[in-house]
Motif scaffolding. Structure first.
Motif, PDB file in Angstrom:
ATOM      1  N   VAL A  22       7.562   0.044  18.176  1.00 52.22           N
ATOM      2  CA  VAL A  22       8.985  -0.280  18.144  1.00 52.22           C
ATOM      3  C   VAL A  22       9.219  -1.589  17.417  1.00 52.22           C
ATOM      4  N   ALA A  23       8.338  -2.560  17.656  1.00 53.71           N
ATOM      5  CA  ALA A  23       8.491  -3.857  17.001  1.00 53.71           C
ATOM      6  C   ALA A  23       8.305  -3.755  15.499  1.00 53.71           C
ATOM      7  N   VAL A  24       7.442  -2.845  15.068  1.00 59.23           N
ATOM      8  CA  VAL A  24       7.155  -2.719  13.655  1.00 59.23           C
ATOM      9  C   VAL A  24       8.372  -2.241  12.888  1.00 59.23           C
ATOM     10  N   THR A  25       9.279  -1.487  13.525  1.00 62.50           N
ATOM     11  CA  THR A  25      10.433  -0.933  12.809  1.00 62.50           C
ATOM     12  C   THR A  25      11.292  -2.027  12.207  1.00 62.50           C
ATOM     13  N   ALA A  26      11.274  -3.202  12.772  1.00 65.52           N
ATOM     14  CA  ALA A  26      12.108  -4.272  12.249  1.00 65.52           C
ATOM     15  C   ALA A  26      11.561  -4.851  10.953  1.00 65.52           C
ATOM     16  N   SER A  27      10.313  -4.577  10.642  1.00 67.02           N
ATOM     17  CA  SER A  27       9.692  -5.181   9.461  1.00 67.02           C
ATOM     18  C   SER A  27       9.816  -4.313   8.225  1.00 67.02           C
ATOM     19  N   GLY A  28      10.442  -3.120   8.303  1.00 67.75           N
ATOM     20  CA  GLY A  28      10.670  -2.306   7.115  1.00 67.75           C
ATOM     21  C   GLY A  28       9.780  -1.092   7.077  1.00 67.75           C
ATOM     22  N   PRO A  29       9.714  -0.411   5.930  1.00 66.91           N
ATOM     23  CA  PRO A  29       8.961   0.837   5.795  1.00 66.91           C
ATOM     24  C   PRO A  29       7.467   0.599   5.868  1.00 66.91           C
ATOM     25  N   PRO A  30       6.702   1.661   6.062  1.00 66.41           N
ATOM     26  CA  PRO A  30       5.246   1.520   6.159  1.00 66.41           C
ATOM     27  C   PRO A  30       4.653   1.075   4.836  1.00 66.41           C
ATOM     28  N   PRO A  31       3.464   0.497   4.895  1.00 68.11           N
ATOM     29  CA  PRO A  31       2.822   0.078   3.645  1.00 68.11           C
ATOM     30  C   PRO A  31       2.722   1.247   2.677  1.00 68.11           C
ATOM     31  N   ALA A  32       2.956   0.976   1.389  1.00 69.10           N
ATOM     32  CA  ALA A  32       2.958   2.041   0.391  1.00 69.10           C
ATOM     33  C   ALA A  32       1.611   2.733   0.295  1.00 69.10           C
ATOM     34  N   SER A  33       0.532   1.999   0.574  1.00 70.84           N
ATOM     35  CA  SER A  33      -0.798   2.569   0.421  1.00 70.84           C
ATOM     36  C   SER A  33      -1.030   3.749   1.353  1.00 70.84           C
ATOM     37  N   GLU A  34      -0.315   3.786   2.482  1.00 69.22           N
ATOM     38  CA  GLU A  34      -0.554   4.857   3.437  1.00 69.22           C
ATOM     39  C   GLU A  34       0.007   6.183   2.951  1.00 69.22           C
ATOM     40  N   HIS A  35       1.005   6.154   2.039  1.00 69.31           N
ATOM     41  CA  HIS A  35       1.615   7.379   1.570  1.00 69.31           C
ATOM     42  C   HIS A  35       1.372   7.615   0.082  1.00 69.31           C
ATOM     43  N   ALA A  36       0.573   6.772  -0.552  1.00 65.44           N
ATOM     44  CA  ALA A  36       0.296   6.936  -1.971  1.00 65.44           C
ATOM     45  C   ALA A  36      -0.641   8.124  -2.179  1.00 65.44           C
ATOM     46  N   PRO A  37      -0.450   8.904  -3.253  1.00 56.70           N
ATOM     47  CA  PRO A  37      -1.352  10.028  -3.524  1.00 56.70           C
ATOM     48  C   PRO A  37      -2.740   9.514  -3.867  1.00 56.70           C
ATOM     49  N   PRO A  38      -3.774  10.312  -3.595  1.00 58.52           N
ATOM     50  CA  PRO A  38      -5.134   9.862  -3.902  1.00 58.52           C
ATOM     51  C   PRO A  38      -5.312   9.661  -5.403  1.00 58.52           C
ATOM     52  N   LYS A  39      -6.062   8.649  -5.762  1.00 61.89           N
ATOM     53  CA  LYS A  39      -6.294   8.362  -7.169  1.00 61.89           C
ATOM     54  C   LYS A  39      -7.170   9.436  -7.784  1.00 61.89           C
ATOM     55  N   ALA A  40      -6.869   9.767  -9.046  1.00 61.28           N
ATOM     56  CA  ALA A  40      -7.679  10.733  -9.771  1.00 61.28           C
ATOM     57  C   ALA A  40      -9.071  10.150 -10.017  1.00 61.28           C
ATOM     58  N   MET A  41     -10.051  11.021 -10.044  1.00 61.12           N
ATOM     59  CA  MET A  41     -11.411  10.583 -10.326  1.00 61.12           C
ATOM     60  C   MET A  41     -11.510  10.094 -11.766  1.00 61.12           C
ATOM     61  N   THR A  42     -12.296   9.083 -11.988  1.00 64.66           N
ATOM     62  CA  THR A  42     -12.569   8.639 -13.344  1.00 64.66           C
ATOM     63  C   THR A  42     -13.512   9.637 -14.012  1.00 64.66           C
ATOM     64  N   ALA A  43     -13.618   9.536 -15.332  1.00 59.17           N
ATOM     65  CA  ALA A  43     -14.541  10.414 -16.051  1.00 59.17           C
ATOM     66  C   ALA A  43     -15.967  10.213 -15.549  1.00 59.17           C
ATOM     67  N   ARG A  44     -16.329   8.984 -15.291  1.00 54.88           N
ATOM     68  CA  ARG A  44     -17.685   8.706 -14.806  1.00 54.88           C
ATOM     69  C   ARG A  44     -17.920   9.370 -13.457  1.00 54.88           C
ATOM     70  N   GLN A  45     -16.948   9.294 -12.554  1.00 57.18           N
ATOM     71  CA  GLN A  45     -17.097   9.921 -11.247  1.00 57.18           C
ATOM     72  C   GLN A  45     -17.228  11.432 -11.368  1.00 57.18           C
ATOM     73  N   VAL A  46     -16.430  12.028 -12.248  1.00 60.94           N
ATOM     74  CA  VAL A  46     -16.514  13.480 -12.456  1.00 60.94           C
ATOM     75  C   VAL A  46     -17.888  13.858 -12.995  1.00 60.94           C
ATOM     76  N   LEU A  47     -18.365  13.103 -13.969  1.00 61.76           N
ATOM     77  CA  LEU A  47     -19.649  13.433 -14.601  1.00 61.76           C
ATOM     78  C   LEU A  47     -20.824  13.236 -13.646  1.00 61.76           C
ATOM     79  N   LEU A  48     -20.759  12.232 -12.803  1.00 63.04           N
ATOM     80  CA  LEU A  48     -21.825  12.045 -11.813  1.00 63.04           C
ATOM     81  C   LEU A  48     -21.790  13.155 -10.769  1.00 63.04           C
ATOM     82  N   ALA A  49     -20.582  13.600 -10.394  1.00 64.77           N
ATOM     83  CA  ALA A  49     -20.475  14.741  -9.482  1.00 64.77           C
ATOM     84  C   ALA A  49     -21.019  16.000 -10.145  1.00 64.77           C
TER      85      ALA A  49
END
Length: 363
Positions: free
Chosen positions: A59-86
């Motif tokens: 309840v106290a947190v509601t006064a500080s605004g919306p949740p951190p953006a990182s919690e709802h951000a889409p997962p980052k795409a894999m880099t080419a290096r990560q794809v190639l190692l996979a």
């Protein structure tokens, strides 16, 4: 402030469990907070105090605004290096079979001025089984497949132009004829005796070229020489660089596609992917659809030649990371060869309909 940190600061005893914090966040962000009594499943009576504390903190947190953006951000795409190692990890675990089977079709885009559309022409289809044992036959089938309009939009324009089946198009500075009619399959079967004779002929040519290297093309590696590269990444990298001509990352991608199309052990194929992972200039262009309608991860490098600017792409199947082929995509055309072809068009392709080890007999 981070809401979990606030929850922890309000408690004198041990901080709430991850389940408690997660439930508090879920209720906070799902609807406006209101006074109510609730119970987290699995906490039992002893956990009610922690749950109440978590609720107060939420309840106290509601006064500080919306949740951190990182919690709802889409997962980052894999880099080419990560794809190639996979891909390397996946390749290392692939089983080996009786035959290496490749069914590949290649082609090039040509602009048809009358009707303003693109056909996929010069299409060559190869279907081959290369036996792992010298005691089994090798089987090769090949043909020139018929030219076809490349995309749905091209097919629509082709129909408006009267659905022609023969075209005259510009290629390498001269006009050539393309037809929609495919050729018959050409079948070649090499017996163990014939393969042995061929190997002797190749060995003789190698010996002659050793004394006159200037007059001989770059020699194909034997299977033993190819496999030895799995334990020598520097030599493997040099092989991909020198065979690819200019040696840029786009050429290396194309050469790697050719290299992986040949019979190779899981260890060798994995080594090729690792070399690519350490090659600068390759990026993950995300998901694309090839000319066969298949979804692929496009590992991409850009290059420029006399015809324009192109992206060379190594196409991998999502999840399995198996090679689906290579293609070049036009970024910006230059000169008569690419005149009329729009950016984003697949200019050349080498697509693998099937590729890998199998125990199935040639058919």
């Amino acid at each position: 402030m981070n809401d979990e940190r606030m929850i922890r600061s309000l408690l004198r005893e041990a901080p709430p469990s991850a389940d408690v914090v997660a439930e508090g966040r879920r209720r906070l962000y799902a609807a406006p907070p209101r006074r109510r009594r609730w119970r987290v499943p699995g906490l039992g009576i002893a956990g009610l105090g922690l749950a109440a504390a978590a609720t107060a903190a939420v309840v106290a947190v509601t006064a500080s605004g919306p949740p951190p953006a990182s919690e709802h951000a889409p997962p980052k795409a894999m880099t080419a290096r990560q794809v190639l190692l996979a891909a390397a990890e996946k390749a290392a675990g692939e089983p080996v079979g009786r035959y290496w089977h490749t069914h590949v079709i290649s082609g090039q885009a040509y602009h048809v001025a009358k009707g303003d559309y693109v056909i996929d022409g010069a299409r060559h289809e190869l279907d081959q089984w290369t036996a792992r044992s010298a005691e089994d036959d090798d089987v090769f089938r090949s043909r020139f497949a018929g030219a076809i309009p490349q995309t749905a939009a091209d097919r629509a324009a082709w129909r408006r132009a009267g659905s022609p089946t023969v075209w005259r198009v510009l290629s390498n500075g001269q006009y050539i004829r393309q037809t929609a009619a495919p050729d018959r399959w050409d079948l070649v079967r090499m017996t163990p005796a014939e393969k042995n004779g061929y190997e002797k002929l190749v060995a003789r040519a190698r010996k002659q070229c050793a004394g006159h290297p200037q007059g001989c093309p770059q020699q194909q590696l034997t299977q033993a020489q190819r496999e030895a590269l799995a334990d020598d990444p520097a030599a493997l990298r040099q092989r991909l660089l020198t065979t690819s001509g200019k040696g840029g990352p786009s050429n290396v991608l194309a050469q790697a596609g050719d290299f992986l199309a040949q019979p190779g052990s899981p260890k060798l194929n994995a080594a090729v992917f690792r070399v690519l992972a350490d090659t600068p200039g390759i990026r993950n262009a995300g998901s694309v659809t090839d000319l066969r309608g298949r979804t692929a991860i496009a590992l991409t490098a850009r290059a420029t030649d006399t015809s324009g600017v192109f992206d060379t792409q190594l196409l991998l199947q999502p999840g399995t990371y198996r090679v689906l082929g290579t293609q070049t995509v036009l970024v910006a055309g230059r000169g008569a060869e690419t005149a009329g072809i729009k950016p984003g068009t697949v200019y050349t392709e080498q697509l693998f309909l099937e590729m890998g080890w199998t125990d199935s007999a040639p058919r």
